[in-house]
Motif scaffolding. Sequence first.
Motif, PDB file in Angstrom:
ATOM      1  N   THR A   1      -1.661  -1.610  -4.289  1.00  0.00           N
ATOM      2  CA  THR A   1      -1.220  -0.584  -5.230  1.00  0.00           C
ATOM      3  C   THR A   1      -1.156  -1.148  -6.645  1.00  0.00           C
ATOM      4  OG1 THR A   1       0.065   0.509  -3.508  1.00  0.00           O
ATOM      5  CG2 THR A   1       0.652   1.006  -5.795  1.00  0.00           C
TER       6      THR A   1
ATOM      7  N   ASP B   1       0.862  -1.191   0.000  1.00  0.00           N
ATOM      8  CA  ASP B   1       0.000   0.000   0.000  1.00  0.00           C
ATOM      9  C   ASP B   1       0.892   1.233   0.000  1.00  0.00           C
ATOM     10  OD1 ASP B   1      -2.888  -1.000   0.398  1.00  0.00           O
ATOM     11  OD2 ASP B   1      -1.808  -2.049   1.985  1.00  0.00           O
TER      12      ASP B   1
ATOM     13  N   LEU C   1      -1.348   9.175  -6.859  1.00  0.00           N
ATOM     14  CA  LEU C   1      -0.850   7.824  -6.597  1.00  0.00           C
ATOM     15  C   LEU C   1       0.300   7.477  -7.538  1.00  0.00           C
ATOM     16  CD1 LEU C   1      -1.081   5.235  -4.986  1.00  0.00           C
ATOM     17  CD2 LEU C   1      -2.854   4.444  -6.560  1.00  0.00           C
TER      18      LEU C   1
END
Length: 646
Positions: free
Chosen positions: A314, A257, A292
Amino acid sequence: MDEEKRRLFEAEEDRSRYQVPSHRRLQRRDVVMATLRQTVATFVGMALAIVLVGPYANLAMPSTAQRWLAGALVPTSSATHPEHTYAGLTLPTSNENAAEFVWKCVPPPPPFLLQDPRIVENPAVVSALASLQLVLRLKTAPYNDAFAVSIVHASKGKIFEFHKGRVRTNESATDSPDLVDGDSIFRIASITKAFVVLEALILSRQARLRNFKPELTLGSRLQEVLPEFKLPAGFEDEEASITLADLGSHMAGLGRDIGELQLNSLNDIVFPPVNGSDLFDDFPHNRTYDELLDLIADKDLIWQVGEVPSYSNTGFSLLGMAVVKYYNKLFGTSKDFTAILQEDIFTPLAMNHSFTGPIPPHLRKHVTVPNAKNFVDKVFAPAHDPAGGIFSSPNDLSSLLHKVLLSQIPKLISPSQRLTWLRAHHQFTDGLSSVGIPWETYRAIMPDYSTHNLYFKGGGLPSQVSQISTFPDYGYGVIALTSIGLSDDELHKGGNFSDPGSLSFEIHNILAPAIWAAYNEILIADYVGIYVSGDGFAKVVFKEGMLVIDQFFAKGVDVLLKWDEMIWTEVGKRRRLYDTGAKLIGTAFDGQFRTTLMHGCAWTGFDAMTTKGGWGFDKIVIKKDEAGKTALFYEPMNNAKLYKVT
């Protein structure tokens, strides 16, 4: 409860002849360990680990010989055949120095039989399903959870359901009396990942049908689909080599993550949490795609691409971005992840209680709400939805299993795509578990010692735990969903709940041997017997757990001898291999079988020689002819046709 236990005991006795002995079934410790492995691989696995480890910490640890999975023993030869012990041979050099079951290589049921309705009508299966009602009732009785189970079979769709508890466990029974049913909605967390891979497969098929270039496949390189994806300097080769399959199987080397759960030290972890100390208050952060991507571009890989599986939410965010970008390029639109799944998956499968994003007002009454802290009302940012944003119901997930994963002709994707999807990708050294795209795969060993893959996908968010699993070789799947009824304080003290992982294993332990028995009865009833006509004679038997053509003479020729002579033409005369018969392996094509050696997993001889018309010498067709009689067809001997007479 005494009456319940008595009925359960009677049901167990009734099905005992269909199931392996109880000491061979999955031990509780193995259920726990397998459940933990899957749960830790969910969207907020660390939080769930806190919840799950406590109740099981003091369980006894069984020996290797006691490790059972889905109703059968792990094939350690010393455990099953004491006379066979390890003799310093990493690879056995002959059949004689290896346990017999290793060399049988029993074929799975013919795929064309998986949709036969006689399976679920078989007494073994009927008995197993009756037992499951009692087992689940007893296993979940101590808990106040909202809990639902559905079992789906390829032949009929849903064949079993079990529901317990109230939709809202955070309110009193007076204020919220509504009970859980097939339309009750659970947040299924990381099960979402299976939908993302499915959408990639759907787009691949749509692009091919439209002759759109470049086509999308699981082998497509991420950077070709999502050029804005970058890694830090020094990782240029890895950046260019990551594929969609690497993302889907957690083999891209990415962190779990990225940008989440950042602490100064272990001292920042406070358990039980107090006000302001809960690590998951802001998880996951509300980030845009670009934010991100910037975080990923600044974070080193932790593994080389393809080295080992390393669970990565992710990675699924990236896979979701790639899917969205490709969809909009393919169709010239600007739709988001939510709209794409609705159009391509939820609507075609009539999944009317499934969604991502905010809860639609007309569905709110169906949404299960845990008693403890939860994420029911948390709306994930679009960048995080692909990792765990879907809400769904037992009925909707049953539709997914039946129509896409189990039906002979799947909806939305092609049969070959499904075979690619349901495949182990990385085998762990325990010999039991592996990782697929995105499945967590476990070995299931049936009573005849044939070994198969069971495909699981778990999901977990605070106070909600979910599991779907499918046994494609035997045509069925299981859905188990829990919304936990414990309070925060009870969870922090290690309170137990209806765990969908361990209960899924319990279901497979009971059901898989019964379905195995049902399929074998059909094989015997439909194919075992004597086949005779003026063209010749054949005898099909069932031995060592397999359909075997034991004798076969056509047009005056011993066909089994000819198969041996076919081998001798290449290697010279050796001892006969087909003198004890040839096993029949069913294909996906109706009534078509391929023959091969009785022992070992021989796979190199199919269509090794063919007739000039293209019929392989190993191909036999057994099916009803125009007159409704079961006939054996063999083209290499002048279209020999034999009729079943017994």
